[in-house]
Design a protein around this motif. Structure first.
Motif, mmCIF file in Angstrom:
data_model
loop_
_atom_site.group_PDB
_atom_site.id
_atom_site.type_symbol
_atom_site.label_atom_id
_atom_site.label_comp_id
_atom_site.label_asym_id
_atom_site.label_seq_id
_atom_site.Cartn_x
_atom_site.Cartn_y
_atom_site.Cartn_z
ATOM 1 N N THR A 1 0.841 -1.204 0.000
ATOM 2 C CA THR A 1 0.000 0.000 0.000
ATOM 3 C C THR A 1 0.875 1.253 0.000
ATOM 4 O O THR A 1 0.642 2.191 -0.764
ATOM 5 C CB THR A 1 -0.924 0.018 1.239
ATOM 6 O OG1 THR A 1 -1.794 -1.102 1.189
ATOM 7 C CG2 THR A 1 -1.737 1.301 1.314
ATOM 8 N N GLU A 2 1.881 1.260 0.866
ATOM 9 C CA GLU A 2 2.754 2.427 0.964
ATOM 10 C C GLU A 2 3.568 2.643 -0.306
ATOM 11 O O GLU A 2 3.847 3.784 -0.676
ATOM 12 C CB GLU A 2 3.695 2.292 2.163
ATOM 13 C CG GLU A 2 3.013 2.511 3.478
ATOM 14 C CD GLU A 2 3.989 2.576 4.632
ATOM 15 O OE1 GLU A 2 5.220 2.604 4.407
ATOM 16 O OE2 GLU A 2 3.520 2.603 5.776
ATOM 17 N N THR A 3 3.952 1.576 -0.970
ATOM 18 C CA THR A 3 4.752 1.707 -2.187
ATOM 19 C C THR A 3 4.033 2.556 -3.227
ATOM 20 O O THR A 3 4.652 3.363 -3.916
ATOM 21 C CB THR A 3 5.105 0.313 -2.748
ATOM 22 O OG1 THR A 3 5.926 -0.356 -1.783
ATOM 23 C CG2 THR A 3 5.844 0.408 -4.062
ATOM 24 N N VAL A 4 2.729 2.404 -3.320
ATOM 25 C CA VAL A 4 1.942 3.216 -4.257
ATOM 26 C C VAL A 4 2.062 4.699 -3.902
ATOM 27 O O VAL A 4 2.230 5.551 -4.773
ATOM 28 C CB VAL A 4 0.466 2.763 -4.255
ATOM 29 C CG1 VAL A 4 -0.398 3.691 -5.087
ATOM 30 C CG2 VAL A 4 0.352 1.327 -4.751
ATOM 31 N N GLU A 5 2.001 5.006 -2.605
ATOM 32 C CA GLU A 5 2.082 6.388 -2.148
ATOM 33 C C GLU A 5 3.481 6.983 -2.334
ATOM 34 O O GLU A 5 3.641 8.193 -2.425
ATOM 35 C CB GLU A 5 1.691 6.480 -0.667
ATOM 36 C CG GLU A 5 0.272 6.086 -0.367
ATOM 37 C CD GLU A 5 -0.748 7.026 -0.977
ATOM 38 O OE1 GLU A 5 -0.499 8.251 -1.014
ATOM 39 O OE2 GLU A 5 -1.790 6.528 -1.426
ATOM 40 N N MET A 6 4.499 6.144 -2.384
ATOM 41 C CA MET A 6 5.883 6.615 -2.425
ATOM 42 C C MET A 6 6.281 7.274 -3.733
ATOM 43 O O MET A 6 7.349 7.866 -3.818
ATOM 44 C CB MET A 6 6.849 5.464 -2.129
ATOM 45 C CG MET A 6 6.920 5.131 -0.678
ATOM 46 S SD MET A 6 8.238 3.940 -0.436
ATOM 47 C CE MET A 6 7.471 2.910 0.767
ATOM 48 N N ALA A 7 5.444 7.203 -4.733
ATOM 49 C CA ALA A 7 5.768 7.823 -6.020
ATOM 50 C C ALA A 7 6.050 9.319 -5.867
ATOM 51 O O ALA A 7 6.776 9.893 -6.680
ATOM 52 C CB ALA A 7 4.631 7.591 -7.013
ATOM 53 N N VAL A 8 5.516 9.936 -4.819
ATOM 54 C CA VAL A 8 5.695 11.378 -4.624
ATOM 55 C C VAL A 8 7.035 11.714 -3.979
ATOM 56 O O VAL A 8 7.429 12.881 -3.959
ATOM 57 C CB VAL A 8 4.547 11.983 -3.783
ATOM 58 C CG1 VAL A 8 3.214 11.745 -4.456
ATOM 59 C CG2 VAL A 8 4.560 11.447 -2.361
ATOM 60 N N LEU A 9 7.721 10.719 -3.436
ATOM 61 C CA LEU A 9 8.989 10.979 -2.760
ATOM 62 C C LEU A 9 10.122 11.088 -3.774
ATOM 63 O O LEU A 9 10.038 10.545 -4.873
ATOM 64 C CB LEU A 9 9.306 9.849 -1.776
ATOM 65 C CG LEU A 9 8.317 9.615 -0.638
ATOM 66 C CD1 LEU A 9 8.759 8.414 0.194
ATOM 67 C CD2 LEU A 9 8.191 10.849 0.242
ATOM 68 N N THR A 10 11.187 11.761 -3.370
ATOM 69 C CA THR A 10 12.378 11.771 -4.219
ATOM 70 C C THR A 10 12.901 10.343 -4.308
ATOM 71 O O THR A 10 12.632 9.508 -3.435
ATOM 72 C CB THR A 10 13.480 12.672 -3.626
ATOM 73 O OG1 THR A 10 13.901 12.114 -2.375
ATOM 74 C CG2 THR A 10 12.995 14.102 -3.439
ATOM 75 N N ALA A 11 13.653 10.051 -5.360
ATOM 76 C CA ALA A 11 14.166 8.694 -5.560
ATOM 77 C C ALA A 11 14.996 8.235 -4.361
ATOM 78 O O ALA A 11 14.866 7.099 -3.897
ATOM 79 C CB ALA A 11 14.988 8.628 -6.844
ATOM 80 N N GLU A 12 15.818 9.121 -3.833
ATOM 81 C CA GLU A 12 16.658 8.766 -2.683
ATOM 82 C C GLU A 12 15.812 8.456 -1.454
ATOM 83 O O GLU A 12 16.035 7.465 -0.762
ATOM 84 C CB GLU A 12 17.639 9.897 -2.374
ATOM 85 C CG GLU A 12 18.514 9.627 -1.171
ATOM 86 C CD GLU A 12 19.400 10.814 -0.812
ATOM 87 O OE1 GLU A 12 19.744 10.927 0.376
ATOM 88 O OE2 GLU A 12 19.723 11.625 -1.699
ATOM 89 N N ARG B 1 15.325 4.790 0.531
ATOM 90 C CA ARG B 1 15.572 4.601 1.976
ATOM 91 C C ARG B 1 14.353 4.001 2.668
ATOM 92 O O ARG B 1 14.472 3.125 3.514
ATOM 93 C CB ARG B 1 15.968 5.921 2.634
ATOM 94 C CG ARG B 1 17.388 6.345 2.331
ATOM 95 C CD ARG B 1 17.915 7.423 3.264
ATOM 96 N NE ARG B 1 16.985 8.455 3.640
ATOM 97 C CZ ARG B 1 16.951 9.691 3.121
ATOM 98 N NH1 ARG B 1 17.818 10.049 2.211
ATOM 99 N NH2 ARG B 1 16.076 10.563 3.547
ATOM 100 N N HIS B 2 13.163 4.486 2.299
ATOM 101 C CA HIS B 2 11.931 3.983 2.901
ATOM 102 C C HIS B 2 11.731 2.511 2.512
ATOM 103 O O HIS B 2 11.425 1.667 3.363
ATOM 104 C CB HIS B 2 10.748 4.836 2.440
ATOM 105 C CG HIS B 2 9.537 4.722 3.304
ATOM 106 N ND1 HIS B 2 8.860 5.814 3.757
ATOM 107 C CD2 HIS B 2 8.864 3.663 3.787
ATOM 108 C CE1 HIS B 2 7.813 5.426 4.488
ATOM 109 N NE2 HIS B 2 7.796 4.113 4.507
ATOM 110 N N GLU B 3 11.921 2.211 1.232
ATOM 111 C CA GLU B 3 11.756 0.828 0.775
ATOM 112 C C GLU B 3 12.809 -0.093 1.393
ATOM 113 O O GLU B 3 12.515 -1.248 1.703
ATOM 114 C CB GLU B 3 11.796 0.765 -0.751
ATOM 115 C CG GLU B 3 10.547 1.372 -1.380
ATOM 116 C CD GLU B 3 10.611 1.479 -2.892
ATOM 117 O OE1 GLU B 3 11.724 1.391 -3.474
ATOM 118 O OE2 GLU B 3 9.538 1.658 -3.495
#
Length: 152
Positions: free
Chosen positions: A56-67, A71-73
């Motif tokens: 679920t969170e991976t979908v939301e992570m598109a808004v984060l910078t690649a770096e 780190r989150h993943e």
């Protein structure tokens, strides 16, 4: 249960879906840390819930910078690896301790209250578009301001 204002350990992220998933995971962790034996069934259920939540969170992570996204993943991969190591220990029949469950709980609370709240805030900010105003509305507002100035 997930609301810090209600005495719970998790700060609401502001995402109903993520907060609900956090609550389910917290319930599983709470059962594991309640002093009973930490068993294979509980760890397997936790692993499944956590993996689904991270998806679920991976979908939301598109808004984060690649770096930041990496780190989150990576944090997610490390947590899943910790659960997998405990599952392997349980499968061998070796005992697990309350400390094992407490470490899982602590990581989850800290991650949820920091990285996940940041993620939801970043997603919210990315979804905020600047307000659009039509030319007619803008001209009308100027006329209204002029009328107000004349009345004063």
């Amino acid at each position: 249960m997930t609301h810090a204002s209600d005495g719970g350990p998790l700060i609401p992220t502001g995402s109903g879906v993520i907060d609900a998933e956090h609550g389910t995971i917290l319930d599983l962790l709470t059962a594991m840390t309640a002093g009973g034996p930490v068993g294979l069934a509980g760890l397997t259920a936790l692993r499944l819930e956590v993996a689904e939540h991270f998806a679920t969170e991976t979908v939301e992570m598109a808004v984060l910078t690649a770096e930041r996204r990496e780190r989150h993943e990576q944090a997610h991969r490390n947590y899943l690896a910790s659960i997998d190591a405990l599952i392997e220990t349980a499968e061998r029949g070796d005992p697990l301790t309350g400390d094992d469950a407490n470490r899982l709980m602590l990581w989850f609370i800290v991650h949820s209250n920091t990285a996940d709240t940041e993620l939801v805030e970043a997603a919210r900010r990315a979804g905020d578009e600047p307000p659009m105003i039509s030319m007619d509305e803008w001209l009308d507002s100027l006329d209204e301001a002029d009328r107000d100035a004349l009345r004063s």
